[in-house]
Design a protein around this motif. Sequence first.
Motif, short mmCIF file in Angstrom:
data_model
loop_
_atom_site.label_atom_id
_atom_site.label_comp_id
_atom_site.label_asym_id
_atom_site.label_seq_id
_atom_site.Cartn_x
_atom_site.Cartn_y
_atom_site.Cartn_z
N ILE A 74 -41.31 -21.62 -35.34
CA ILE A 74 -39.98 -22.10 -34.93
C ILE A 74 -39.92 -22.26 -33.41
CG2 ILE A 74 -37.53 -21.48 -34.78
CD1 ILE A 74 -37.92 -20.19 -37.60
N ASN A 75 -40.46 -21.29 -32.68
CA ASN A 75 -40.50 -21.37 -31.22
C ASN A 75 -41.29 -22.60 -30.76
OD1 ASN A 75 -40.02 -20.32 -28.53
ND2 ASN A 75 -42.18 -19.77 -28.52
N SER A 76 -42.39 -22.86 -31.42
CA SER A 76 -43.22 -24.02 -31.08
C SER A 76 -42.46 -25.33 -31.30
CB SER A 76 -44.49 -24.00 -31.92
OG SER A 76 -45.24 -25.17 -31.73
N TRP A 77 -41.74 -25.45 -32.44
CA TRP A 77 -40.98 -26.67 -32.72
C TRP A 77 -39.87 -26.86 -31.69
CZ3 TRP A 77 -40.44 -24.54 -38.26
CH2 TRP A 77 -41.62 -24.74 -38.95
N ILE A 78 -39.16 -25.80 -31.39
CA ILE A 78 -38.07 -25.90 -30.40
C ILE A 78 -38.63 -26.33 -29.05
CG2 ILE A 78 -36.36 -24.58 -29.10
CD1 ILE A 78 -35.88 -22.97 -31.70
N HIS A 79 -39.75 -25.74 -28.66
CA HIS A 79 -40.38 -26.09 -27.38
C HIS A 79 -40.77 -27.58 -27.36
CE1 HIS A 79 -42.64 -25.54 -23.70
NE2 HIS A 79 -43.66 -26.13 -24.27
N GLN A 80 -41.38 -28.06 -28.46
CA GLN A 80 -41.77 -29.47 -28.53
C GLN A 80 -40.57 -30.40 -28.40
OE1 GLN A 80 -44.11 -30.46 -32.01
NE2 GLN A 80 -45.29 -28.56 -31.82
N PHE A 81 -39.48 -30.06 -29.09
CA PHE A 81 -38.30 -30.91 -29.03
C PHE A 81 -37.62 -30.84 -27.66
CE2 PHE A 81 -38.34 -30.51 -33.79
CZ PHE A 81 -38.66 -31.84 -34.02
N CYS A 82 -37.59 -29.67 -27.05
CA CYS A 82 -36.94 -29.53 -25.74
C CYS A 82 -37.66 -30.33 -24.66
CB CYS A 82 -36.84 -28.06 -25.34
SG CYS A 82 -35.56 -27.17 -26.24
N GLN A 83 -38.94 -30.54 -24.82
CA GLN A 83 -39.69 -31.35 -23.86
C GLN A 83 -39.29 -32.82 -23.92
OE1 GLN A 83 -43.76 -30.39 -24.93
NE2 GLN A 83 -43.91 -28.94 -23.24
N ARG A 84 -38.54 -33.18 -24.93
CA ARG A 84 -38.15 -34.59 -25.13
C ARG A 84 -36.66 -34.83 -24.96
NH1 ARG A 84 -41.27 -36.40 -30.52
NH2 ARG A 84 -43.11 -35.13 -30.28
N GLN A 85 -35.98 -34.04 -24.21
CA GLN A 85 -34.56 -34.24 -23.94
C GLN A 85 -33.71 -34.24 -25.22
OE1 GLN A 85 -33.68 -37.58 -21.44
NE2 GLN A 85 -35.62 -37.45 -20.38
N VAL A 86 -33.43 -33.07 -25.72
CA VAL A 86 -32.60 -32.92 -26.91
C VAL A 86 -31.18 -32.60 -26.47
CG1 VAL A 86 -32.26 -31.67 -29.06
CG2 VAL A 86 -34.56 -32.03 -28.18
N HIS A 87 -30.21 -33.30 -27.03
CA HIS A 87 -28.81 -33.02 -26.71
C HIS A 87 -28.36 -31.75 -27.41
CE1 HIS A 87 -24.41 -33.55 -26.77
NE2 HIS A 87 -24.63 -34.05 -25.57
N ASP A 88 -28.61 -31.63 -28.72
CA ASP A 88 -28.21 -30.44 -29.49
C ASP A 88 -29.34 -30.00 -30.40
OD1 ASP A 88 -25.47 -30.04 -28.69
OD2 ASP A 88 -24.94 -31.81 -29.89
N ILE A 89 -29.56 -28.70 -30.47
CA ILE A 89 -30.48 -28.13 -31.45
C ILE A 89 -29.69 -27.09 -32.23
CG2 ILE A 89 -32.53 -26.73 -31.86
CD1 ILE A 89 -33.77 -27.86 -29.39
N LEU A 90 -29.74 -27.21 -33.54
CA LEU A 90 -29.12 -26.24 -34.42
C LEU A 90 -30.23 -25.62 -35.25
CD1 LEU A 90 -26.57 -24.94 -35.64
CD2 LEU A 90 -26.52 -26.85 -37.26
N VAL A 91 -30.37 -24.31 -35.17
CA VAL A 91 -31.41 -23.61 -35.91
C VAL A 91 -30.74 -22.65 -36.88
CG1 VAL A 91 -33.40 -22.06 -35.75
CG2 VAL A 91 -33.01 -23.75 -33.96
N ALA A 92 -31.10 -22.75 -38.14
CA ALA A 92 -30.62 -21.84 -39.18
C ALA A 92 -31.84 -21.17 -39.79
CB ALA A 92 -29.84 -22.59 -40.23
N ILE A 93 -31.81 -19.85 -39.83
CA ILE A 93 -32.90 -19.09 -40.43
C ILE A 93 -32.31 -18.27 -41.56
CG2 ILE A 93 -34.72 -17.38 -40.09
CD1 ILE A 93 -34.68 -18.24 -37.12
N GLY A 94 -32.66 -18.65 -42.78
CA GLY A 94 -32.03 -18.01 -43.93
C GLY A 94 -30.55 -18.28 -43.88
N THR A 95 -29.74 -17.26 -43.68
CA THR A 95 -28.29 -17.43 -43.60
C THR A 95 -27.78 -17.32 -42.17
OG1 THR A 95 -27.94 -15.09 -44.00
CG2 THR A 95 -27.94 -16.56 -45.92
N PHE A 96 -28.68 -17.14 -41.21
CA PHE A 96 -28.27 -16.98 -39.81
C PHE A 96 -28.37 -18.33 -39.10
CE2 PHE A 96 -30.22 -12.98 -41.14
CZ PHE A 96 -29.13 -12.13 -41.00
N THR A 97 -27.35 -18.71 -38.34
CA THR A 97 -27.36 -19.98 -37.62
C THR A 97 -27.19 -19.71 -36.12
OG1 THR A 97 -26.36 -21.10 -39.49
CG2 THR A 97 -26.26 -22.23 -37.37
#
Length: 127
Positions: free
Chosen positions: A102-125
Amino acid sequence: MEALENKGLSSLPDDILVEILSYLPINYAASTSVLSCRWQFLWTQIHNVDLNRHLFPRPDIMYKTFNHISQQLTCSKFDVIYLDAPYPPMLTDSVAKCFSAINSWIHQFCQRQVHDILVAIGTFTFN
């Protein structure tokens, strides 16, 4: 053959098709790649990404697919990234692998100018 290509969605410009694909779940957007050579890589340009655990039968398949998809996307600026991952089994190794991925995916997306990231893990958002 030319008459068929000038009708329906295929008559729209690529920018419009990418916009439409950006609002589909990732598995549907990616599946359009088999429609024709023109459609093969259109899905990789989407700017809204919905990586949802409910689209996959098992967590191991999901993580492998997420890794593949995140490497295929070519958009330089994303509007929304929604990542819904299952909570890993309570085994130290599994938890570490899950959060590392998950950390790797977030890092990859943040390198590309993301306006919003929403991460849900199981029932936690997390916003």
